[in-house]
Enzyme design. Structure first.
Site, short mmCIF file in Angstrom:
data_model
loop_
_atom_site.label_atom_id
_atom_site.label_comp_id
_atom_site.label_asym_id
_atom_site.label_seq_id
_atom_site.Cartn_x
_atom_site.Cartn_y
_atom_site.Cartn_z
N CYS A 106 24.37 54.58 35.25
CA CYS A 106 24.13 55.32 35.73
C CYS A 106 23.96 57.22 35.90
O CYS A 106 23.21 57.89 35.52
CB CYS A 106 24.72 54.97 37.40
SG CYS A 106 23.85 54.93 38.71
N HIS A 200 24.44 49.03 35.91
CA HIS A 200 26.41 48.88 36.07
C HIS A 200 26.43 47.78 35.09
O HIS A 200 26.40 46.80 35.71
CB HIS A 200 26.33 49.48 37.67
CG HIS A 200 26.17 50.62 38.10
ND1 HIS A 200 27.68 51.82 37.74
CD2 HIS A 200 26.47 51.29 38.44
CE1 HIS A 200 26.90 52.68 38.69
NE2 HIS A 200 26.76 52.39 39.06
N GLU A 202 28.85 47.57 33.33
CA GLU A 202 30.52 47.27 33.71
C GLU A 202 30.80 46.55 34.84
O GLU A 202 31.99 45.92 35.23
CB GLU A 202 30.79 48.33 33.86
CG GLU A 202 30.94 49.72 35.15
CD GLU A 202 29.61 50.41 34.74
OE1 GLU A 202 29.64 51.00 36.12
OE2 GLU A 202 28.69 50.33 34.02
#
Length: 288
Positions: A106, A200, A202
């Site tokens: 991002c 994202h 993660e």
């Protein structure tokens, strides 16, 4: 032989980190570091905070001592160019001269883009939040090691107001969707190969739930929800997906696919970066 070393660059200010924690989330760098330790158990993972005033940041020698550098998301807007932002740009430009592999999520993609000479803007389509829909791997992305094992069309957790308008010279567009043309890119710059995604990989569901709580007034005002009760129900779904990822009714109701539900598929881009960039670079440097 020394253990592998990874650095996580936190994109947020101390104030923004504290605000996210107050809504039940965690500092972006803490979550990122934990995931990297899961994917690379032998690694020592450090965090630096370049958006903080007076931060003690590594120089080129220190950055070259790492085997990989990951960059978190951020609530900052990179075109504002205040000290919290310019320090991050300077740090990354220093990293580019070291040959240490970089991965950005991002804000991380946006930071890579600007530091390498590209352009980021406020997205004219507005915010993309929750799940980035129908992200499509491009012709250059097909067969690229970042997407090894990933579906050619997938959903991903996302939250951003800004987007990459112009990629740096020499960059390759690896994935797009109807909201933002640049959803993933490879950016060779200096001695370094950088990979970045606008979404994202993660994030766990619980972190996205905390983000929705933090953004609550804005999301209702922007028309994502009719009222706070509707938003509360959506947040409850996200929290339940964290506990029950195999809940068919929840998966169907939210229109998401296995690339989000499966942690292995959701985090695949970062795993692929570790095994296709970090480990080979470490070996070339005689550390592995």
């Amino acid at each position: 032989m020394s253990p592998p070393r990874l650095l996580v660059i936190e994109g947020n200010t101390a104030e923004a980190r504290a605000r996210q924690v107050s809504f039940g989330g965690e500092a972006a760098s803490e979550g990122y570091a934990r995931l990297l330790r899961e994917l690379f158990p032998d690694a020592v993972t450090d965090i630096c905070y370049p958006a903080d005033a007076g931060a003690n940041l590594p120089d080129s020698g220190g950055l070259e001592g790492y085997d990989g550098i990951a960059i978190t998301g951020s609530s900052l807007n990179i075109y504002n160019r205040d000290p919290a932002i310019s320090q991050q740009i300077d740090l990354l430009r220093t990293a580019f001269a070291t040959g240490t592999p970089v991965f950005g999520s991002c804000w991380g993609l946006q930071l890579i883009t600007v530091a390498a000479g590209g352009v980021v803007r406020k997205n004219p389509r507005g915010r993309e939040v929750g799940f980035g829909r129908r992200i499509r791997v491009t012709q250059d992305g097909a067969g690229h090691p970042m997407f090894d094992g990933k579906p050619s069309v997938f959903e991903a957790m996302t939250v951003h107001l800004d987007e990459v308008e112009t990629l740096p010279e020499g960059a390759r567009l690896l994935a797009s969707n109807d909201h933002s043309v640049v959803q993933a890119a490879e950016v060779p710059v200096g001695k370094t190969m950088a990979w970045g995604v606008q979404y994202h990989p993660e994030y766990p569901f619980r972190e996205m739930a905390a983000i929705f709580r933090r953004l609550s007034p804005s999301l209702v005002a922007e028309g994502f929800f009719q009222d706070e009760d509707e938003q509360a129900a959506y947040i409850a779904d996200l929290e339940k997906l964290e506990r029950e990822p195999a809940n068919h009714a929840l998966v169907w109701r939210n229109g998401v696919d296995g690339a989000v539900i499966s942690k292995d598929l959701r985090t695949r881009e970062i795993r692929n970066w570790v095994y296709n960039q970090v480990i080979p670079t470490r070996t070339r440097r005689g550390r592995g």
